[in-house]
Design an enzyme around this catalytic site. Structure first.
Site, PDB file in Angstrom:
ATOM      1  N   LYS A   1       0.843  -1.207   0.000  1.00  0.00           N
ATOM      2  CA  LYS A   1       0.000   0.000   0.000  1.00  0.00           C
ATOM      3  C   LYS A   1       0.873   1.250   0.000  1.00  0.00           C
ATOM      4  O   LYS A   1       0.666   2.165  -0.796  1.00  0.00           O
ATOM      5  CB  LYS A   1      -0.915  -0.047   1.230  1.00  0.00           C
TER       6      LYS A   1
ATOM      7  N   HIS B   1      11.996  26.492  12.060  1.00  0.00           N
ATOM      8  CA  HIS B   1      11.440  27.390  11.062  1.00  0.00           C
ATOM      9  C   HIS B   1      12.236  27.343   9.766  1.00  0.00           C
ATOM     10  O   HIS B   1      13.458  27.268   9.819  1.00  0.00           O
ATOM     11  CB  HIS B   1      11.465  28.830  11.619  1.00  0.00           C
TER      12      HIS B   1
ATOM     13  N   GLU C   1       5.932  23.569  12.988  1.00  0.00           N
ATOM     14  CA  GLU C   1       6.237  24.590  14.002  1.00  0.00           C
ATOM     15  C   GLU C   1       4.958  25.168  14.610  1.00  0.00           C
ATOM     16  O   GLU C   1       4.963  25.669  15.731  1.00  0.00           O
ATOM     17  CB  GLU C   1       7.127  25.701  13.438  1.00  0.00           C
TER      18      GLU C   1
HETATM   19  P1  NDP Z   1     -12.706   0.145   8.775  1.00  0.00           P
HETATM   20  O1  NDP Z   1     -13.364  -0.513   9.919  1.00  0.00           O
HETATM   21  O2  NDP Z   1     -11.714   1.231   9.001  1.00  0.00           O
HETATM   22  O3  NDP Z   1     -13.827   0.738   7.804  1.00  0.00           O
HETATM   23  C1  NDP Z   1     -14.864  -0.063   7.309  1.00  0.00           C
HETATM   24  C2  NDP Z   1     -15.778   0.836   6.505  1.00  0.00           C
HETATM   25  O4  NDP Z   1     -16.742   0.052   5.824  1.00  0.00           O
HETATM   26  C3  NDP Z   1     -16.553   1.820   7.363  1.00  0.00           C
HETATM   27  O5  NDP Z   1     -16.625   3.044   6.660  1.00  0.00           O
HETATM   28  C4  NDP Z   1     -17.915   1.165   7.504  1.00  0.00           C
HETATM   29  O6  NDP Z   1     -18.954   2.088   7.672  1.00  0.00           O
HETATM   30  C5  NDP Z   1     -18.058   0.510   6.145  1.00  0.00           C
HETATM   31  N1  NDP Z   1     -18.944  -0.647   6.176  1.00  0.00           N
HETATM   32  C6  NDP Z   1     -18.947  -1.680   7.041  1.00  0.00           C
HETATM   33  N2  NDP Z   1     -19.912  -2.567   6.708  1.00  0.00           N
HETATM   34  C7  NDP Z   1     -20.520  -2.089   5.613  1.00  0.00           C
HETATM   35  C8  NDP Z   1     -21.595  -2.538   4.798  1.00  0.00           C
HETATM   36  N3  NDP Z   1     -22.229  -3.679   5.072  1.00  0.00           N
HETATM   37  N4  NDP Z   1     -21.965  -1.783   3.741  1.00  0.00           N
HETATM   38  C9  NDP Z   1     -21.325  -0.623   3.467  1.00  0.00           C
HETATM   39  N5  NDP Z   1     -20.306  -0.143   4.204  1.00  0.00           N
HETATM   40  C10 NDP Z   1     -19.908  -0.868   5.261  1.00  0.00           C
HETATM   41  O7  NDP Z   1     -12.091  -1.067   7.932  1.00  0.00           O
HETATM   42  P2  NDP Z   1     -11.038  -1.115   6.748  1.00  0.00           P
HETATM   43  O8  NDP Z   1     -11.443  -2.295   5.955  1.00  0.00           O
HETATM   44  O9  NDP Z   1     -10.903   0.195   6.061  1.00  0.00           O
HETATM   45  O10 NDP Z   1      -9.687  -1.397   7.523  1.00  0.00           O
HETATM   46  C11 NDP Z   1      -9.572  -2.477   8.450  1.00  0.00           C
HETATM   47  C12 NDP Z   1      -8.594  -2.151   9.534  1.00  0.00           C
HETATM   48  O11 NDP Z   1      -7.276  -2.217   9.008  1.00  0.00           O
HETATM   49  C13 NDP Z   1      -8.709  -0.738  10.088  1.00  0.00           C
HETATM   50  O12 NDP Z   1      -9.645  -0.651  11.119  1.00  0.00           O
HETATM   51  C14 NDP Z   1      -7.321  -0.442  10.562  1.00  0.00           C
HETATM   52  O13 NDP Z   1      -7.200  -0.865  11.892  1.00  0.00           O
HETATM   53  C15 NDP Z   1      -6.445  -1.293   9.666  1.00  0.00           C
HETATM   54  N6  NDP Z   1      -5.754  -0.446   8.655  1.00  0.00           N
HETATM   55  C16 NDP Z   1      -4.882   0.517   9.073  1.00  0.00           C
HETATM   56  C17 NDP Z   1      -4.231   1.311   8.159  1.00  0.00           C
HETATM   57  C18 NDP Z   1      -3.293   2.364   8.635  1.00  0.00           C
HETATM   58  O14 NDP Z   1      -2.869   2.322   9.785  1.00  0.00           O
HETATM   59  N7  NDP Z   1      -2.962   3.346   7.809  1.00  0.00           N
HETATM   60  C19 NDP Z   1      -4.436   1.140   6.725  1.00  0.00           C
HETATM   61  C20 NDP Z   1      -5.378   0.119   6.395  1.00  0.00           C
HETATM   62  C21 NDP Z   1      -6.000  -0.639   7.329  1.00  0.00           C
HETATM   63  P3  NDP Z   1     -19.356   2.692   9.116  1.00  0.00           P
HETATM   64  O15 NDP Z   1     -18.339   3.759   9.424  1.00  0.00           O
HETATM   65  O16 NDP Z   1     -20.713   3.246   8.890  1.00  0.00           O
HETATM   66  O17 NDP Z   1     -19.326   1.551  10.073  1.00  0.00           O
END
Ligand code: NDP
Length: 453
Positions: free
Chosen positions: A51, A436, A441
């Site tokens: 990624k 700076h 900052e």
């Molecule tokens: P997240 O839990 O961050 O996000 C899931 C998203 O999907 C939310 O917006 C949620 O909506 C939506 N969602 C869930 N179920 C449905 C559904 N049935 N229909 C439509 N939308 C839905 O999960 P990710 O898959 O993005 O990432 C998983 C984990 O991986 C993260 O929680 C993180 O801990 C880790 N990660 C960390 C990264 C980093 O540190 N940079 C990068 C990538 C992953 P709603 O908000 O409404 O629940």
């Protein structure tokens, strides 16, 4: 002479499992490890590492634009995807080899096979052989969750994105979390026409409102078609034309590819855990105590499969705390407080501690905030805006939270995290001389609160 084949058997060769195995071996333990897929796990093979390389690849488009604005004579052209993808695959092969050599070099006896549990001290490998161990550590991670809806078999997930033979012309991304937002920015940067559906009112639920609002604004400004309050009702495969999508707002459209990033499920099924009395939670997570121990004393679990905080550095720390507890006789609970993290959107969001919304529910706070056009992008004529925000306790003056939206916010929040974890007050921040001219900052020069709550 031990009654077991190993002191420790680890199931899962991701960041957490490999770290725990190596550390236990360094303490003189005999360690076995089984990984059914590629060594390195989600982070190395299909997560953070590829990624971040895609983030770098995608960010050059803006760099080229800005360079031209600075006077460089550059001609434009698309990315040569097969070239990048080939290099990426070679890099992942290299890293997989590094992980394998690290394990072998530490004396860990590893196999590339699936393992399941037979009893509290025995695992069965895919080839039918059985290994016994005094302790068993489950570090099997998670996998993408795709909701069940008509046509959902036609979608891809973040696991597939790194292997696409061609870059699609258009893509629908469903979800509003870390993965959806990062890939919306990455694919847009690579030249894909990106539409993102999020079912809620604003992406990045749970992050500071002002910070996620700014990220959303900048994603839209860059050309991502972000549609909040929208979900998918149905999908149909239309062959070479792509995938037809019917949305909850009554609209429909065709996209070359549809990617779901709707969360991840713990990989706990089919391991034989329930039969042994290991408690499995509602989301499929293995339930553990502060020392990562399950209800069965010889079985421990760390990382995403426990669904505590699904981040690589957390899994590694959990692995280290496990080794400290079990093999060094020093019971060490895992500290999950004040974890800094970053979302590698463009611009990035770095965060540690409480959001303004969570903090004001707990105690009276002062909010210090600065939002400005960063020098480098502003000179290039870009409308980008940076946000530096500190949430401060009125009673103790401690910095309860810090939220940064800026290029390199991930790098900045790592350093701010040290101060916040140490319990620094706003006045401690103020005593530090500014560097700076930098964006950061502002973190030590914000004089008066913009509001109190
Ligand atoms: P997240 O839990 O961050 O996000 C899931 C998203 O999907 C939310 O917006 C949620 O909506 C939506 N969602 C869930 N179920 C449905 C559904 N049935 N229909 C439509 N939308 C839905 O999960 P990710 O898959 O993005 O990432 C998983 C984990 O991986 C993260 O929680 C993180 O801990 C880790 N990660 C960390 C990264 C980093 O540190 N940079 C990068 C990538 C992953 P709603 O908000 O409404 O629940």
């Amino acid at each position: 002479m031990s009654a077991f084949d190993y002191d420790l058997f680890v199931i899962g060769g991701g960041s957490g499992g490999v770290r725990a195995a190596r550390m236990a071996a360094a303490e003189g333990a005999s360690v076995g490890l089984a990984e059914e897929s590629r060594m390195g796990g989600t982070c190395v093979i299909r997560g953070c590492v590829p990624k971040k390389l895609m983030v770098f690849a995608s960010s050059y488009r803006e760099t080229f634009d800005d360079a031209r604005a600075y006077g460089w004579d550059l001609t434009d052209g698309p990315i040569y995807w097969p070239g990048f993808r080939g290099k990426l695959e070679a890099e992942l092969d290299r890293l997989e080899g590094v992980y394998q050599r690290l394990l072998s070099g530490s004396g860990v006896d590893w196999v590339g096979q699936r393992a399941t549990l037979r009893d509290p001290h025995e695992v069965e490998l895919a080839d039918g052989s059985v290994k016994s161990a005094k302790h068993i550590l489950i570090a099997t991670g998670g996998r993408p969750f795709v909701p069940d809806l008509p046509g959902s078999e036609h979608v891809i997930t973040s696991d597939d994105i790194f292997h696409l033979p061609d870059l699609p012309k258009s893509m629908l991304i469903v979800g509003g979390g870390y993965i959806a937002c990062e890939f919306a920015c990455i694919l847009h940067g690579l030249g894909v026409e990106v539409t993102q559906f999020y079912r809620g009112a604003q992406i990045l639920r749970g992050f500071d409102d002002e910070a996620r609002g700014l990220v959303a604004e900048k994603m839209i400004e860059r050309g991502i078609h972000l549609r909040t309050g929208t979900n998918v009702l149905e999908l149909q495969d239309r062959g070479a034309d792509g995938t037809w999508v019917k949305a909850t707002d009554g609209s429909h459209g065709i996209y070359d590819r549809v990617m779901y990033a709707t969360g991840r499920d713990p990989n706990s099924r089919g391991l034989g855990l329930e039969d042994l009395g290991v408690e499995i939670g509602r989301r499929g997570q293995i339930v553990v105590d502060a020392y990562s121990q399950t209800a069965v004393p010889s079985i421990y679990a760390i990382g995403d499969v426990t669904d505590r905080v699904a981040l690589t550095p957390v899994a590694i720390r959990e692995g280290m705390a496990f080794t400290e507890t079990v093999f060094k006789g020093n019971p060490t609970p895992v500290d999950h407080e004040l974890i800094p993290s970053a979302i590698f959107t463009q611009p990035e969001l770095g965060t540690v501690g409480l959001t303004e919304e969570a903090a004001r529910d707990r105690e009276p706070i002062d909010v210090y905030c600065s939002s400005f056009r960063p020098m480098q992008q502003s000179f290039a004529g870009r409308e980008d805006r940076v946000l530096m925000k500190l949430i401060v306790s009125k009673a103790t003056r401690k910095v309860l939270g810090c939220h940064i939206v800026a290029p390199q916010a991930g790098e900045m929040i790592q350093l701010v995290g040290i101060a916040v974890k140490m319990g620094a007050t706003k006045e401690d921040f103020d005593r530090v001389m500014a560097v700076h001219p930098t964006m950061a900052e502002e973190l030590v020069t914000m004089r008066a609160p913009v509001r109190s709550a």
